[in-house]
Scaffold this active site. Structure first.
Site, mmCIF file in Angstrom:
data_model
loop_
_atom_site.group_PDB
_atom_site.id
_atom_site.type_symbol
_atom_site.label_atom_id
_atom_site.label_comp_id
_atom_site.label_asym_id
_atom_site.label_seq_id
_atom_site.Cartn_x
_atom_site.Cartn_y
_atom_site.Cartn_z
ATOM 1 C CG ASP A 338 1.491 0.637 0.925
ATOM 2 O OD1 ASP A 338 0.616 0.020 0.289
ATOM 3 O OD2 ASP A 338 2.708 0.588 0.660
ATOM 4 C CG HIS A 480 1.268 5.873 2.399
ATOM 5 N ND1 HIS A 480 1.971 6.309 1.300
ATOM 6 C CD2 HIS A 480 2.052 4.924 2.996
ATOM 7 C CE1 HIS A 480 3.135 5.664 1.225
ATOM 8 N NE2 HIS A 480 3.210 4.823 2.248
#
Length: 527
Positions: A338, A480
């Site tokens: 992400d 992430h």
């Protein structure tokens, strides 16, 4: 003859007689004094030079020495001994004294120092060390110690032995230039030796200060390769023995804790290695009794899924190639990243390409143009691209038009680079409701069931542990791509998931493998 003349003659004769008597008395006194100073006095003491506790076990003790007054040389009529604060001085029949020389007096050998007195105690004479008793007699052929604790071996001629010395029982010692026994590490004639706490030369194996060494029969410390009764060993230049996995030159070898070289299949820290007949690590294909194995360049064995020769191949937990298994049938997981793109996106793509696996990237619209080359590369190498809104707002707090704008603006900027809209959508924080689902622009909502919390911990090992402890078939893993710690974690997670037998695919591929038809507005956390 007149009376005066006769009295004068008598007076003269009486004077002569008195002189003769005086001379005679003086002569007697001199003889008496000389007789009482003809030799060093007998103290009546017994002097013992006994060996100290540092003497080698089994060495003889010094003999007790009695100062026998009859052993002190008797002088001839005109030779005599004299004593003063500096010691005993001998005058020979010529009336001369001795200085800095060895001389035998009445069968006894003495060393007379520069001041003419005979030597007693410890003395260095012409570079050699000697020990004399208080009567000047030399100690010979014995072990003894000095007041400062040094151990000496006196030879038959009385000089302390220097250099190498072998006892009758075969023990070998090395003496310093002053004759004292040496201990510990010694550099002698360009070779290293070790002399134990008893001064005896060490041979064979010896553990010293936690390290293992080997000394030849002559006592020299060995370096390099050597074949011994229990196998082949290697000793470094400092003499320490090689154990475990070591690199020597351009090859890697393995040794037991006792230093013996290993051959064949071996395991270190959970990894398998194969060593040839010469002990060197083998890379590439190896045919063993249980089947075919493959070892990569570092030498570790292939386990799990590996991609080579344009295809996937499976190796069992014991490293045996199993061609019956197909990658598409393996348990599968989806790695998702992400909040990108970012400065670590290219590094993550490099990692995915190296292992020939796929992942899904959920992008923030404001970052897309900053890293347009990374976005284009993701698309070109077959990664799945997802929408993560324009600026990461919590969508459940927005109106439907604002939700739509967050999503469509991001789709537009991604499409401007790749020519294609994202295929999946992930609401920030996983926040969703019926309004969000209805405004997802035709995309399924992809959540997760393994949250690594990498954004909070920034700890690669913690991220790795969460994944490897919780992972299962059909899982969606949240990470992430904007933290270096997340990249470091991915470097450990990807190869280890493959070793465990998982295939790494995109979210859409995972859904298809599990027979799930992704629907617009549908919410999926795992398959």
């Amino acid at each position: 003859m007149n009376e005066k003349r006769r009295f004068s003659i008598l007076k003269e004769r009486r004077r002569e007689a008195l002189l003769l008597i005086g001379f005679a008395a003086a002569a007697v006194l001199l003889v008496y004094l000389a007789g009482n100073r003809s030799k060093p006095p007998d103290t009546g003491q017994t002097v013992t030079e006994s060996r100290t506790d540092s003497a080698p076990p089994g060495t003889p003790k010094n003999k007790d020495i009695k100062l026998d007054p009859t052993a002190i040389p008797k002088r001839p009529d005109l030779s005599f001994w004299q004593v003063d604060s500096e010691g005993w001085l001998y005058t020979n029949t010529d009336g001369k004294t001795y200085s800095s020389t060895w001389e035998t007096v009445d069968g006894q050998l003495y060393y007379f120092k520069e001041n003419g007195r005979f030597a007693t105690g410890w003395n260095v004479i012409d570079g050699a060390t000697y020990l004399f008793d208080p009567a000047g007699r030399m100690f010979r052929d014995m072990w003894t110690s000095s007041p400062d604790g040094k151990l000496y071996r006196l030879s038959a001629d009385g000089a302390a032995v220097t250099g190498w010395y072998t006892e009758s029982d075969g023990r070998v010692f090395h003496m310093a230039s002053d004759g004292s026994v040496q201990y510990g590490w010694q550099e002698i004639d360009g070779s290293r030796y070790y002399l134990g706490g008893d001064g005896v030369l060490v041979t064979g194996y010896r553990e010293i200060d936690g390290n293992h060494y080997y000394f030849t029969e002559s006592g020299k410390m060995h370096t390099g390769w050597i074949d011994l009764a229990d196998g082949t060993h290697y000793f470094y230049d400092d003499g320490t023995m090689a154990v475990g996995l070591v690199t020597l030159g351009e090859a890697m070898y393995a040794f037991t804790a006792d230093g013996a070289m290993l051959h064949g299949m071996q395991t270190f820290d959970g990894a398998h290695y194969y060593f040839g007949d010469d002990g060197a690590l083998v890379t590439g294909w190896v045919t063993a009794e249980d089947g075919q194995h493959y070892f990569d360049a570092p030498g570790s064995e292939y386990i799990g899924w590996h991609y080579y020769n344009d295809g996937w191949h499976y190796f069992s937990p014991s490293g045996v190639l199993d061609e019956s298994k197909r990658y598409s049938d393996a348990p599968a997981v989806a790695l998702t990243f992400d909040d990108g793109p970012g400065e670590y996106t290219h590094a993550i793509l490099d990692l995915l390409e190296r292992y020939h696996v796929k992942a899904t990237f959920f992008m923030i619209g404001t970052e897309v143009e900053k890293y347009a080359d990374a976005v284009k590369r993701e698309h070109d190498i077959g990664m799945e691209q997802g929408n993560h809104t324009w600026d990461h707002k919590t969508l459940t707090h927005l109106t439907p038009p604002d939700i739509a704008k967050e999503i469509t603006s991001t789709n537009d900027v991604i499409r401007s680079i790749t020519g294609q809209n994202p295929t999946v959508f992930r609401p920030p924080g996983g926040g969703t409701n019926a309004t969000v689902q209805a405004t997802s622009q035709g995309m399924p909502l992809i959540l997760w069931n393994i949250d690594t919390v990498d954004w909070e911990t920034r700890d690669a090992q913690n991220t790795y542990n969460i994944v490897m402890n919780e992972v299962g078939d059909g899982d969606i893993i949240l990470m992430h791509e904007i933290y270096d710690s997340s990249y470091d974690a991915a470097c450990m997670i990807i190869p280890d998931l493959l070793r465990r037998g998982y295939q790494l695919v995109t979210v859409s591929e995972l859904a298809k493998l599990k027979g799930v038809d992704l629907k617009a507005g549908g919410v999926y956390s795992y398959f």
